[in-house]
Design an enzyme around this catalytic site. Structure first.
Site, PDB file in Angstrom:
ATOM      1  N   HIS A  32     -14.564  -9.711   3.261  1.00 44.64           N
ATOM      2  CA  HIS A  32     -13.889 -10.757   2.496  1.00 44.64           C
ATOM      3  C   HIS A  32     -13.050 -10.179   1.357  1.00 44.64           C
ATOM      4  CE1 HIS A  32     -12.966 -14.770   1.632  1.00 44.64           C
ATOM      5  NE2 HIS A  32     -14.164 -15.332   1.692  1.00 44.64           N
ATOM      6  N   ASP A  87      -9.080 -13.157   3.940  1.00 41.85           N
ATOM      7  CA  ASP A  87      -9.470 -14.484   3.449  1.00 41.85           C
ATOM      8  C   ASP A  87     -10.065 -15.306   4.582  1.00 41.85           C
ATOM      9  OD1 ASP A  87      -8.546 -13.907   0.905  1.00 41.85           O
ATOM     10  OD2 ASP A  87      -6.507 -14.603   1.374  1.00 41.85           O
TER      11      ASP A  87
END
Length: 415
Positions: free
Chosen positions: A386, A390
């Site tokens: 992450h 995204d």
């Protein structure tokens, strides 16, 4: 003259190795290019072959010992000298000096002359690497009989090997049994490969912000296409079978074109965007999980992908994968479905930033146009870092793969 057996030159990514298995022991006959010892690294098992014919001499590094690149593992004695007990006189000269035909052996006590052997006895001695001069003949005029050779073989098996050094520590494959009756336990040292895999997986979970998103795909279109053309495909491509992995690799490469961030990696504070797609395919072996890489997968045909995956599978089972075949990779696909896994969260393989998990195809009731239809469904899982990817990008990437698999014509049209 003794020939040194040395550890192979390790690539820069490998610091050292461990002596896994000695296939030859002191006194054993060795032929040129014959496997003598296996060196296990944290990626592959490397084989050390004999450079010439001879007899195994001293073992310097025992099983379980750590060795560096080019370090001496043991010695190989010249075959002719070892067979003659260390004499500098070549064996060929001895054979020429030995009496021929039915002549009696003139100097039976001369150690430089080979005793008379019957053809059967000579053949048996050669097959078991027994030097004729070391056998005491009980036949007429000192002739060595077949029974004498058999006795010499048994004596060799029972005799302790003077040159063999005791192991400094238990061999890597040695198990320690403790307990009695039904309360026994077995302690086995972890292989370097499994230890390295464990280390990387723990590092991955502690060093990245890993998240997993899920989706499901209707496998019916792919299954129908495969069922219709698999025989033609196998005949056309010389026995290469059409499986599901090639469709997933093609779908992944098409999705990576649209989302290059999923194909990137993190190097310190930099993001490295790769202009190529090297797709790793996780393969299970007896030694542990390995991930050989399909180079430039975006340019490979379905047949090339299937052939490459099948070849990697065979090499993994035989322990023949090379360092080059497992180095690199910009994205990984793991298929737990072959073992019956219905759903899992795969762990990203650093420095990559994403991994796709395939699972078991399971028939489930699905709502299609207001009706309940039984369809062969597969859960897909995309684990990603992450820090770079995204949620929207990851979800969209997985949806593209789903859409391409449910409508395979889009793979051909690249739409």
């Amino acid at each position: 003259m003794a020939i040194e057996l040395k550890a192979p030159t390790f690539p820069e990514s490998i610091a050292d190795g461990t002596v896994a298995t000695w296939h030859k022991q002191p006194g054993d006959a060795v032929k040129r290019d014959e496997l003598v010892v296996d060196i296990e690294t944290d990626k592959v098992v490397m084989e050390v072959l004999a450079e010439a014919d001879g007899v195994m001499g001293e073992i310097i590094k025992n099983e379980g010992d750590t060795v560096l690149s080019g370090e001496v593992l043991g010695t190989l004695k010249d075959g002719e000298k070892a067979a003659s007990g260390g004499s500098d006189k070549p064996v060929k000269e001895k054979e020429e000096a030995a009496p021929a035909g039915n002549d009696k052996q003139a100097d039976a006590g001369d150690s430089d002359e080979e005793p008379l052997l019957s053809p059967a006895a000579r053949k048996l001695a050669e097959e078991n690497s027994i030097a004729p001069g070391s056998i005491k003949g009980t036949g007429k005029d000192g002739r060595v009989t077949k029974e004498d050779v058999v006795n010499a073989i048994e004596a060799k098996k029972n005799a302790p090997k003077a040159e063999e050094k005791p192991a400094a520590k238990p061999a890597q494959s040695e198990a320690v049994q403790v307990g009695e009756g039904d309360r026994q336990e077995k302690r086995v040292p972890m292989t370097r490969l499994r230890a390295r895999v464990a280390e990387r997986l723990v590092d991955a979970q502690s060093s990245m912000a890993m998240l997993t998103t899920y989706n499901e795909v209707n496998m019916k279109p792919i299954m129908e296409l495969r069922s219709k053309y698999k025989d033609m495909f196998e005949k056309k491509h010389n026995g290469v079978r059409l499986g599901f992995m090639s469709f997933f690799v093609k779908a992944v490469t098409e999705a990576l074109k649209r989302f290059p961030g999923v194909n990137a990696s993190i190097d310190g504070n930099d993001i490295v965007y790769h202009g190529y797609m090297d797709v790793g395919v996780a393969v299970s072996s007896d030694r542990g999980l390995v991930v050989p890489v399909l180079r430039n997968a975006e340019f490979m045909s379905l047949a090339q992908i299937e052939g490459g995956v099948a070849d990697y599978g065979r090499k993994a089972r035989d322990g023949k994968l090379s360092i080059e075949e497992m180095t690199g990779g910009t994205f990984t696909i793991s298929n737990g479905g072959v073992f019956g896994s219905l759903l899992s969260s795969p762990i990203v393989n650093p420095p990559q930033t994403a991994i796709l998990g395939m699972h078991k195809i399971q028939e489930r009731p699905m709502a299609v146009n207001g009706e309940v239809v039984i369809l062969p469904m597969m859960y897909l899982a995309l684990s990603y870092d992450h820090r770079l990817i995204d949620g929207k990008e990851a979800v969209s990437f997985l949806v593209v793969i789903k859409d391409l698999l449910e409508d395979p014509a889009r793979l051909l049209l690249e739409v």
